[in-house]
Design a protein around this motif. Structure first.
Motif, mmCIF file in Angstrom:
data_model
loop_
_atom_site.group_PDB
_atom_site.id
_atom_site.type_symbol
_atom_site.label_atom_id
_atom_site.label_comp_id
_atom_site.label_asym_id
_atom_site.label_seq_id
_atom_site.Cartn_x
_atom_site.Cartn_y
_atom_site.Cartn_z
ATOM 1 N N ILE A 61 -7.746 0.427 -4.104
ATOM 2 C CA ILE A 61 -7.337 0.221 -5.491
ATOM 3 C C ILE A 61 -6.535 -1.070 -5.603
ATOM 4 O O ILE A 61 -5.570 -1.275 -4.866
ATOM 5 N N LEU A 62 -6.970 -1.916 -6.498
ATOM 6 C CA LEU A 62 -6.326 -3.215 -6.702
ATOM 7 C C LEU A 62 -5.755 -3.281 -8.103
ATOM 8 O O LEU A 62 -6.427 -2.916 -9.057
ATOM 9 N N GLN A 63 -4.509 -3.693 -8.216
ATOM 10 C CA GLN A 63 -3.970 -3.968 -9.554
ATOM 11 C C GLN A 63 -3.689 -5.450 -9.676
ATOM 12 O O GLN A 63 -3.034 -6.032 -8.805
ATOM 13 N N ILE A 123 -7.683 -22.803 -19.640
ATOM 14 C CA ILE A 123 -6.485 -21.966 -19.500
ATOM 15 C C ILE A 123 -6.202 -21.759 -18.023
ATOM 16 O O ILE A 123 -7.109 -21.461 -17.246
ATOM 17 N N SER A 124 -4.943 -21.929 -17.657
ATOM 18 C CA SER A 124 -4.595 -21.678 -16.258
ATOM 19 C C SER A 124 -3.736 -20.419 -16.166
ATOM 20 O O SER A 124 -2.661 -20.340 -16.745
ATOM 21 N N LEU A 125 -4.252 -19.440 -15.453
ATOM 22 C CA LEU A 125 -3.509 -18.185 -15.318
ATOM 23 C C LEU A 125 -2.988 -18.048 -13.896
ATOM 24 O O LEU A 125 -3.669 -18.429 -12.951
ATOM 25 N N SER A 126 -1.771 -17.520 -13.760
ATOM 26 C CA SER A 126 -1.350 -17.205 -12.396
ATOM 27 C C SER A 126 -1.314 -15.692 -12.214
ATOM 28 O O SER A 126 -0.594 -14.991 -12.908
ATOM 29 N N LEU A 127 -2.147 -15.265 -11.292
ATOM 30 C CA LEU A 127 -2.321 -13.829 -11.080
ATOM 31 C C LEU A 127 -1.401 -13.307 -9.986
ATOM 32 O O LEU A 127 -1.030 -14.039 -9.068
ATOM 33 N N ASN A 128 -1.061 -12.030 -10.109
ATOM 34 C CA ASN A 128 -0.393 -11.296 -9.036
ATOM 35 C C ASN A 128 -1.295 -10.134 -8.679
ATOM 36 O O ASN A 128 -2.052 -9.655 -9.521
ATOM 37 N N GLY A 129 -1.182 -9.669 -7.457
ATOM 38 C CA GLY A 129 -2.048 -8.549 -7.077
ATOM 39 C C GLY A 129 -1.406 -7.624 -6.061
ATOM 40 O O GLY A 129 -0.777 -8.064 -5.099
ATOM 41 N N GLY A 130 -1.542 -6.335 -6.300
ATOM 42 C CA GLY A 130 -1.094 -5.324 -5.341
ATOM 43 C C GLY A 130 -2.265 -4.424 -5.006
ATOM 44 O O GLY A 130 -3.149 -4.223 -5.834
ATOM 45 N N PHE A 147 4.418 -0.723 -6.851
ATOM 46 C CA PHE A 147 5.362 -1.359 -5.949
ATOM 47 C C PHE A 147 4.726 -2.577 -5.274
ATOM 48 O O PHE A 147 5.318 -3.656 -5.240
ATOM 49 N N ALA A 148 3.511 -2.405 -4.761
ATOM 50 C CA ALA A 148 2.825 -3.528 -4.102
ATOM 51 C C ALA A 148 2.664 -4.678 -5.101
ATOM 52 O O ALA A 148 2.899 -5.847 -4.784
ATOM 53 N N TYR A 149 2.314 -4.331 -6.340
ATOM 54 C CA TYR A 149 2.150 -5.340 -7.379
ATOM 55 C C TYR A 149 3.472 -6.068 -7.651
ATOM 56 O O TYR A 149 3.519 -7.302 -7.724
ATOM 57 N N SER A 150 4.564 -5.305 -7.757
ATOM 58 C CA SER A 150 5.841 -5.942 -8.080
ATOM 59 C C SER A 150 6.307 -6.839 -6.930
ATOM 60 O O SER A 150 6.933 -7.873 -7.158
ATOM 61 N N GLU A 151 5.973 -6.464 -5.703
ATOM 62 C CA GLU A 151 6.303 -7.321 -4.563
ATOM 63 C C GLU A 151 5.542 -8.643 -4.664
ATOM 64 O O GLU A 151 6.079 -9.714 -4.408
ATOM 65 N N SER A 152 4.259 -8.533 -5.018
ATOM 66 C CA SER A 152 3.436 -9.733 -5.155
ATOM 67 C C SER A 152 4.012 -10.639 -6.240
ATOM 68 O O SER A 152 4.143 -11.851 -6.068
ATOM 69 N N LEU A 164 -1.604 -11.562 -2.492
ATOM 70 C CA LEU A 164 -1.915 -10.133 -2.526
ATOM 71 C C LEU A 164 -1.004 -9.367 -1.576
ATOM 72 O O LEU A 164 -0.827 -9.743 -0.417
ATOM 73 N N VAL A 165 -0.421 -8.287 -2.064
ATOM 74 C CA VAL A 165 0.416 -7.435 -1.215
ATOM 75 C C VAL A 165 -0.289 -6.090 -1.036
ATOM 76 O O VAL A 165 -0.677 -5.447 -2.009
ATOM 77 N N ILE A 166 -0.462 -5.721 0.212
ATOM 78 C CA ILE A 166 -1.079 -4.421 0.504
ATOM 79 C C ILE A 166 0.026 -3.438 0.832
ATOM 80 O O ILE A 166 0.886 -3.728 1.670
ATOM 81 N N PHE A 167 0.039 -2.310 0.150
ATOM 82 C CA PHE A 167 1.079 -1.327 0.411
ATOM 83 C C PHE A 167 0.934 -0.784 1.822
ATOM 84 O O PHE A 167 -0.137 -0.372 2.233
#
Ligand code: C2E
Ligand code: CA
Ligand code: CA
Length: 552
Positions: free
Chosen positions: A160-162, A243-250, A270-275, A283-286
């Motif tokens: 699962i990726l957010q 448009i330039s977007l900066s993505l985060n991912g957990g 949590f993984a997302y907020s760390e990213s 990308l942060v993997i829990f």
């Protein structure tokens, strides 16, 4: 079907319909395969009759072809006696030929000999609307949870990726809300394209989107995430506009089903907020911070989380003394939470607090901590009448309506004097509206409660908070004093922070004092209290009371 059976079927059906208000119900006498269905379902879906023989096959014809196989399999298992129920989601065709998303839960009721007798269930019609986000056309948060539960039920593995966008409100400000929606729509499309045939996409709250893949492994999902991240930052156009977007991912790997959907979501957030907060969108993997084992980490969090619901079972507090810097007498103590079980031993807070902070359950634990600290605090007061009890707060607690009342209520209940309480907040509380935070701090101070600003300087907003909030104490994080005797940088930091705090009339507490040399060295700065292993590690109440400190 003989009359007696029919009367029984009707009696049961009537009883069942009353409790299942708002949903369609069905009841099947499995011995003859005759069912009765709610009249509303018969009308809505265009079924032949309230009473149907072999209703399973008739209903199957109404199920979306893509969902049919799962349904068929499940009914087979139920009628062959292998399964004792089902809980599934599918799309079902209405009498007008549209499909609506339904969840269907059914159980087999057995006769005294254990043979399947009735199959009874309820079908919930979610309609089309709330399950589909009308900006992106993706399934919503509700759909995500339903699918997740269905997945658990089927014991499927998944990755699962957010993802989410940093600073989206700026884009909304610059381009307007409608165009902002177009950006999300385009991103949703791109996400669906990238995961075509390999993942289901959902729009969550805010700008967040989730992909659930049952076929790709975490490495493959990570590759797609990186590709996507790169593409939307360089090569992304919406209505011709670059448009330039900066993505985060957990990311969370789910290969363990003795866990709840809520646990998975907290780990994902949590993984997302760390990213987002620490890794600039990498990308942060829990995973478990020590063993790096994903499965174990989720399992552990799940157990701890369940323990919060069960009256905070296994949690306990340790106390670490805080000393006056000049006299080295006891000023007070800080309450620090632990969790212990036979399987996992003692688990330190940094392994569960940051994850549980993402969980709607956290305030419950926070309340338990406050109450326990005040209750224990009464005993400390008998020995050290002037001591100050420091308790850590998390923004997830402050955010909850009625938090001030809760604290005041607990003080009354435990008869702990407010002047002996100090609440430690961190700059993560900045996630709250600063005006609201300011009001809360002022109300607490009106009651005599003290406020400390913890981990000062470790984030971006420390100075801002210090300017806005009237705090009693600033706590300098261990990170900045570890090498204070040798490192010029540490010395400058301590000097700078202590002068700054002084300018705002706040006292300074230095954490992580491990040696006598360090303590002596720190005396040259405007520091009023010291905390660290040199005086004592955090210990349980009884151990603390068995030590002898000079009262401050
Ligand atoms: P914190 O609030 O900054 O707490 C200080 C941490 O530093 C504690 O770790 C303490 O054991 C450790 N420490 C104290 N003196 C020394 C020292 O001389 N050397 C070293 N190496 N470490 C020292 P702990 O108990 O593991 O807690 C970690 C963090 O977990 C806390 O950091 C706090 O952010 C959070 N936490 C702990 N208890 C609670 C709680 O009840 N509620 C909330 N919201 N967070 C908590
Ligand atoms: Ca603290
Ligand atoms: Ca700290």
């Amino acid at each position: 079907m003989d009359n007696e059976r029919k009367i029984k079927l009707d009696e049961l059906f009537e009883a069942f319909s009353v409790v299942a208000e708002g949903t369609y119900v069905y009841l099947c006498d499995m011995t003859v395969d005759v069912s009765r269905w709610s009249k509303s379902a018969v009308n809505y879906f265009g079924l032949p009759n309230e009473y149907m023989e072999n209703a399973g096959a008739i209903w199957e014809d109404h199920i979306h072809p893509e969902d049919r196989e799962d349904y068929h399999h499940s009914i087979d298992m139920i009628f062959s006696g292998e399964d004792s129920g089902h809980d599934m989601q599918y799309r079902a065709r209405t009498r007008d030929g549209n499909y609506v998303v339904c969840t269907c839960r059914g159980v087999v009721i057995r006769d005294p000999e254990g043979r399947p007798h009735y199959f009874a269930g309820a079908i919930k019609n979610h309609g089309l609307k709330s399950y589909i986000d009308n900006v992106t056309g993706l399934r919503t948060l509700y759909g995500f949870f339903e699918d997740l539960r269905a997945m658990f039920w089927k014991r499927d593995d998944a990755v699962i990726l957010q993802i989410g966008i940093s600073g989206f409100s700026n884009l909304n400000d610059v381009y307007g809300y409608t165009f902002g929606n177009r950006i999300l729509q385009q991103l949703g499309r791109l996400l669906q394209k990238k995961f075509a045939n390999t993942g289901a996409c959902y729009r969550m709250d805010g700008t967040k989107m989730v992909v659930v893949s049952r076929t790709l492994n975490s490495g493959q999902v990570a590759d797609i995430y990186n590709e996507l991240k790169d593409e939307v930052s360089h090569d992304f156009y919406v209505d011709g506009e670059h448009i330039s977007l900066s993505l985060n991912g957990g990311l969370v790997i789910v290969d363990n089903f003795d866990i709840t959907d809520k646990t998975v979501y907290s780990c994902l957030k949590f993984a997302y907020s760390e990213s987002k907060n620490r890794k600039m969108g990498d990308l942060v993997i829990f995973h478990d911070m020590i063993s790096h084992d994903n499965r174990k980490a989720i399992e552990k969090i799940n157990v701890i989380r369940n323990n919060v619901s069960e009256d905070c079972n296994g949690f306990y507090l340790c106390y670490q003394p805080i000393m006056h810097a000049d006299s080295e007498s006891l000023k007070g103590m800080e309450a620090l939470v632990r969790w212990k079980s036979d399987t996992y031993g003692t688990v330190p807070p940094n392994q569960f607090i940051p994850v549980l902070e993402q969980d709607s359950l956290f305030p419950k634990l926070g309340k338990w901590i406050l109450k326990q600290a005040m209750t224990d605090g009464k005993k400390f007061l008998e020995k050290y009448p002037d001591m100050i009890m420091n308790v850590n707060l998390s923004y997830a607690q402050l955010e909850k309506d009625g938090f001030i009342e809760e604290v005041l209520e607990l003080l009354k209940e435990t008869e702990f004097p407010p002047e002996n309480l100090c609440l430690e907040i961190t700059e993560r509380c900045r996630l709250l509206d600063i005006e609201i935070l300011k009001d809360m701090v002022n109300i607490f101070r009106d009651y005599g409660i003290k406020i400390a600003l913890d981990d000062f300087g470790t984030g971006y907003a420390s100075l801002g908070i210090l300017r806005e909030l009237p705090v009693d104490t600033v706590k300098i994080d261990r990170e900045y004093v570890k090498d204070v005797e040798k490192s010029m940088a540490d010395q400058n930091t301590v000097r700078f922070i202590s002068d700054l705090a002084d300018a705002f009339s706040a006292e300074v507490c230095v954490e992580g004092v491990e040696t006598a040399e360090m303590k002596d060295f720190l005396k040259q700065y405007k520091v009023s209290s010291l905390q660290g292993y040199y005086y004592s590690k955090p210990v349980p109440l009884d151990e603390f009371l068995s030590m002898e400190f000079v009262a401050g």
